[in-house]
Write a protein that holds these residues in place. Structure first.
Motif, PDB file in Angstrom:
ATOM      1  N   ILE A  49      26.643  76.492  37.569  1.00 46.76           N
ATOM      2  CA  ILE A  49      27.381  75.554  38.414  1.00 46.76           C
ATOM      3  C   ILE A  49      26.994  75.773  39.864  1.00 46.76           C
ATOM      4  CG2 ILE A  49      29.679  74.915  39.270  1.00 46.76           C
ATOM      5  CD1 ILE A  49      30.796  75.686  36.541  1.00 46.76           C
ATOM      6  N   GLU A  50      26.578  74.721  40.526  1.00 45.42           N
ATOM      7  CA  GLU A  50      26.285  74.793  41.953  1.00 45.42           C
ATOM      8  C   GLU A  50      27.540  74.382  42.711  1.00 45.42           C
ATOM      9  OE1 GLU A  50      23.338  75.642  44.970  1.00 45.42           O
ATOM     10  OE2 GLU A  50      23.505  76.026  42.821  1.00 45.42           O
ATOM     11  N   PRO A  51      28.145  75.278  43.485  1.00 45.16           N
ATOM     12  CA  PRO A  51      29.397  74.929  44.164  1.00 45.16           C
ATOM     13  C   PRO A  51      29.183  73.922  45.285  1.00 45.16           C
ATOM     14  CG  PRO A  51      28.621  77.074  44.905  1.00 45.16           C
ATOM     15  CD  PRO A  51      27.709  76.657  43.779  1.00 45.16           C
ATOM     16  N   ASP A  52      30.232  73.179  45.571  1.00 42.32           N
ATOM     17  CA  ASP A  52      30.194  72.261  46.708  1.00 42.32           C
ATOM     18  C   ASP A  52      30.211  73.034  48.022  1.00 42.32           C
ATOM     19  OD1 ASP A  52      30.491  69.499  45.430  1.00 42.32           O
ATOM     20  OD2 ASP A  52      32.128  70.608  44.510  1.00 42.32           O
ATOM     21  N   TYR A  53      30.902  74.176  48.012  1.00 38.06           N
ATOM     22  CA  TYR A  53      30.961  75.033  49.195  1.00 38.06           C
ATOM     23  C   TYR A  53      30.855  76.494  48.765  1.00 38.06           C
ATOM     24  CZ  TYR A  53      32.935  71.113  51.920  1.00 38.06           C
ATOM     25  OH  TYR A  53      33.158  69.912  52.542  1.00 38.06           O
ATOM     26  N   LEU A  54      30.284  77.297  49.611  1.00 36.70           N
ATOM     27  CA  LEU A  54      30.346  78.753  49.516  1.00 36.70           C
ATOM     28  C   LEU A  54      31.047  79.241  50.769  1.00 36.70           C
ATOM     29  CD1 LEU A  54      29.620  81.534  48.330  1.00 36.70           C
ATOM     30  CD2 LEU A  54      27.403  81.352  49.489  1.00 36.70           C
ATOM     31  N   VAL A  55      32.165  79.958  50.585  1.00 34.82           N
ATOM     32  CA  VAL A  55      32.998  80.386  51.699  1.00 34.82           C
ATOM     33  C   VAL A  55      33.111  81.906  51.687  1.00 34.82           C
ATOM     34  CG1 VAL A  55      35.307  80.289  52.701  1.00 34.82           C
ATOM     35  CG2 VAL A  55      34.328  78.244  51.660  1.00 34.82           C
ATOM     36  N   GLY A  56      32.951  82.532  52.846  1.00 35.26           N
ATOM     37  CA  GLY A  56      33.156  83.976  52.925  1.00 35.26           C
ATOM     38  C   GLY A  56      32.359  84.602  54.039  1.00 35.26           C
ATOM     39  N   ASP A  57      32.491  85.932  54.131  1.00 34.12           N
ATOM     40  CA  ASP A  57      31.658  86.656  55.086  1.00 34.12           C
ATOM     41  C   ASP A  57      30.350  87.098  54.439  1.00 34.12           C
ATOM     42  OD1 ASP A  57      32.376  88.833  53.488  1.00 34.12           O
ATOM     43  OD2 ASP A  57      33.955  89.475  54.864  1.00 34.12           O
ATOM     44  N   PHE A  58      30.222  86.815  53.142  1.00 30.36           N
ATOM     45  CA  PHE A  58      29.007  87.019  52.364  1.00 30.36           C
ATOM     46  C   PHE A  58      28.611  88.486  52.252  1.00 30.36           C
ATOM     47  CE2 PHE A  58      27.988  82.660  54.318  1.00 30.36           C
ATOM     48  CZ  PHE A  58      28.801  82.018  53.401  1.00 30.36           C
ATOM     49  N   SER A  80      21.394  88.358  49.635  1.00 29.08           N
ATOM     50  CA  SER A  80      20.835  87.567  50.737  1.00 29.08           C
ATOM     51  C   SER A  80      19.792  86.562  50.236  1.00 29.08           C
ATOM     52  CB  SER A  80      20.207  88.494  51.784  1.00 29.08           C
ATOM     53  OG  SER A  80      19.209  89.323  51.203  1.00 29.08           O
ATOM     54  N   ALA A  81      19.017  86.949  49.211  1.00 31.07           N
ATOM     55  CA  ALA A  81      18.011  86.033  48.674  1.00 31.07           C
ATOM     56  C   ALA A  81      18.689  84.826  48.022  1.00 31.07           C
ATOM     57  CB  ALA A  81      17.133  86.761  47.664  1.00 31.07           C
ATOM     58  N   ARG A  82      19.783  85.085  47.337  1.00 36.72           N
ATOM     59  CA  ARG A  82      20.530  83.978  46.702  1.00 36.72           C
ATOM     60  C   ARG A  82      21.150  83.080  47.767  1.00 36.72           C
ATOM     61  NH1 ARG A  82      21.983  79.979  45.128  1.00 36.72           N
ATOM     62  NH2 ARG A  82      23.401  79.439  43.422  1.00 36.72           N
ATOM     63  N   LEU A  83      21.619  83.693  48.820  1.00 36.70           N
ATOM     64  CA  LEU A  83      22.253  82.929  49.892  1.00 36.70           C
ATOM     65  C   LEU A  83      21.267  81.965  50.525  1.00 36.70           C
ATOM     66  CD1 LEU A  83      24.854  82.559  51.515  1.00 36.70           C
ATOM     67  CD2 LEU A  83      24.098  84.386  53.040  1.00 36.70           C
ATOM     68  N   GLU A  84      20.025  82.381  50.627  1.00 30.27           N
ATOM     69  CA  GLU A  84      18.998  81.515  51.231  1.00 30.27           C
ATOM     70  C   GLU A  84      18.682  80.313  50.351  1.00 30.27           C
ATOM     71  OE1 GLU A  84      15.615  83.899  52.014  1.00 30.27           O
ATOM     72  OE2 GLU A  84      16.564  85.084  53.598  1.00 30.27           O
ATOM     73  N   LYS A  85      18.861  80.472  49.049  1.00 25.42           N
ATOM     74  CA  LYS A  85      18.475  79.418  48.119  1.00 25.42           C
ATOM     75  C   LYS A  85      19.591  78.424  47.819  1.00 25.42           C
ATOM     76  CE  LYS A  85      15.151  82.340  45.650  1.00 25.42           C
ATOM     77  NZ  LYS A  85      14.819  82.959  44.339  1.00 25.42           N
ATOM     78  N   ILE A  86      20.843  78.768  48.125  1.00 27.30           N
ATOM     79  CA  ILE A  86      21.947  77.912  47.722  1.00 27.30           C
ATOM     80  C   ILE A  86      21.833  76.555  48.404  1.00 27.30           C
ATOM     81  CG2 ILE A  86      23.512  78.765  49.515  1.00 27.30           C
ATOM     82  CD1 ILE A  86      25.779  78.439  47.465  1.00 27.30           C
ATOM     83  N   SER A  87      22.023  75.518  47.610  1.00 30.14           N
ATOM     84  CA  SER A  87      21.900  74.163  48.145  1.00 30.14           C
ATOM     85  C   SER A  87      23.248  73.601  48.583  1.00 30.14           C
ATOM     86  CB  SER A  87      21.274  73.236  47.096  1.00 30.14           C
ATOM     87  OG  SER A  87      22.087  73.184  45.930  1.00 30.14           O
ATOM     88  N   GLY A  88      24.337  74.243  48.141  1.00 33.08           N
ATOM     89  CA  GLY A  88      25.659  73.799  48.563  1.00 33.08           C
ATOM     90  C   GLY A  88      25.910  74.155  50.020  1.00 33.08           C
ATOM     91  N   ARG A  89      26.967  73.636  50.569  1.00 31.23           N
ATOM     92  CA  ARG A  89      27.304  73.898  51.958  1.00 31.23           C
ATOM     93  C   ARG A  89      27.982  75.266  52.086  1.00 31.23           C
ATOM     94  NH1 ARG A  89      30.289  68.282  52.253  1.00 31.23           N
ATOM     95  NH2 ARG A  89      30.258  68.728  50.017  1.00 31.23           N
ATOM     96  N   THR A  90      27.608  76.003  53.127  1.00 28.87           N
ATOM     97  CA  THR A  90      28.164  77.334  53.344  1.00 28.87           C
ATOM     98  C   THR A  90      29.083  77.330  54.559  1.00 28.87           C
ATOM     99  OG1 THR A  90      26.266  78.003  54.700  1.00 28.87           O
ATOM    100  CG2 THR A  90      26.152  78.461  52.337  1.00 28.87           C
TER     101      THR A  90
END
Length: 226
Positions: free
Chosen positions: A44-53, A58-68
């Motif tokens: 599932i690709e989320p509509d948003y990713l929310v947090g301080d991460f 970090s590699a996954r964070l770069e690839k996410i297409s949803g809004r952060t």
């Protein structure tokens, strides 16, 4: 035109076991920091990713297409509460939390329970769903549950955010009639269906209850004075 949502799924970073309750088309999906891993496990690709991460690769964070939505590490809101506030701004009124219990940080489980109360106080409904157990709030209203096919049949009821008055429980082994439950005495724990009853009804006239029930139980009716 901005897409309109009503129901929101928030994926948290706690213990996770996917069940029948999963996002459908039209639902808003938000991953709260480490909850992104649970989204990934389901594809599932989320509509948003929310947090301080701090819990996201970090590699996954770069690839996410949803809004952060990046949050500072020092903040008042938990990542889950920040996700809830974002969903409220998207006009969501119903919330389902997955991965919101357990894990290595039990304080987050407590914070997520408080988030249910936060939603209840704002006229919204929230349910925490784990592998076998669901938790939801009931504010000045009535909840009817259907007994599952096989035992166990446990239901627990707790006052939250203050005393709850006019509590009536029907169809369970330990009934109540117009009772008062308080947050400092767990009178409503481990009730269960009577063999002859297929439904149970829980109502509260004033205040908020947290109802803990088996995920196999179906909510037949829920009406609140929101």
């Amino acid at each position: 035109m901005q897409k309109s949502f009503k129901r929101c799924f928030v994926f948290c970073a706690g213990d996770f076991c996917p069940g029948e309750i999963l996002p459908q088309n039209g639902d808003l999906v938000i991953a709260a920091d480490g909850g992104l891993a649970h989204c990934d496990s389901l594809g599932i690709e989320p509509d948003y990713l929310v947090g301080d991460f701090d819990s996201v690769d970090s590699a996954r964070l770069e690839k996410i297409s949803g809004r952060t939505v990046r949050l500072p590490r020092q903040k008042d809101d938990t990542d889950t509460l920040a996700a809830v506030k974002l969903a409220l701004s998207e006009n969501c009124t119903e919330f389902v939390f997955l991965g919101a219990l357990g894990g290595t940080r039990p304080e987050h489980s407590i914070a997520n329970l408080q988030t249910l109360l936060y939603l209840s106080n704002r006229g919204c409904t929230g349910t925490i769903v784990s592998q076998n157990t669901a938790m939801t709030t009931l504010h000045s209203g009535t909840l009817v549950l259907e007994k599952p096919e096989n035992p166990p049949y446990y239901i627990s009821v707790f006052a939250m955010g203050g005393s709850a008055s006019g509590v009536t429980i029907q169809g369970l082994q330990y009934p109540l009639e117009n009772a008062v439950l308080t947050p400092d005495y767990p009178l409503g724990i481990s009730n269960e269906f009577l063999p002859e009853n297929s439904t149970a009804e829980i109502s509260v006239k004033s205040g908020t209850l947290v109802v803990v029930y088996d995920t196999r139980m179906k909510i037949l009716r829920k009406k609140e004075d929101l």
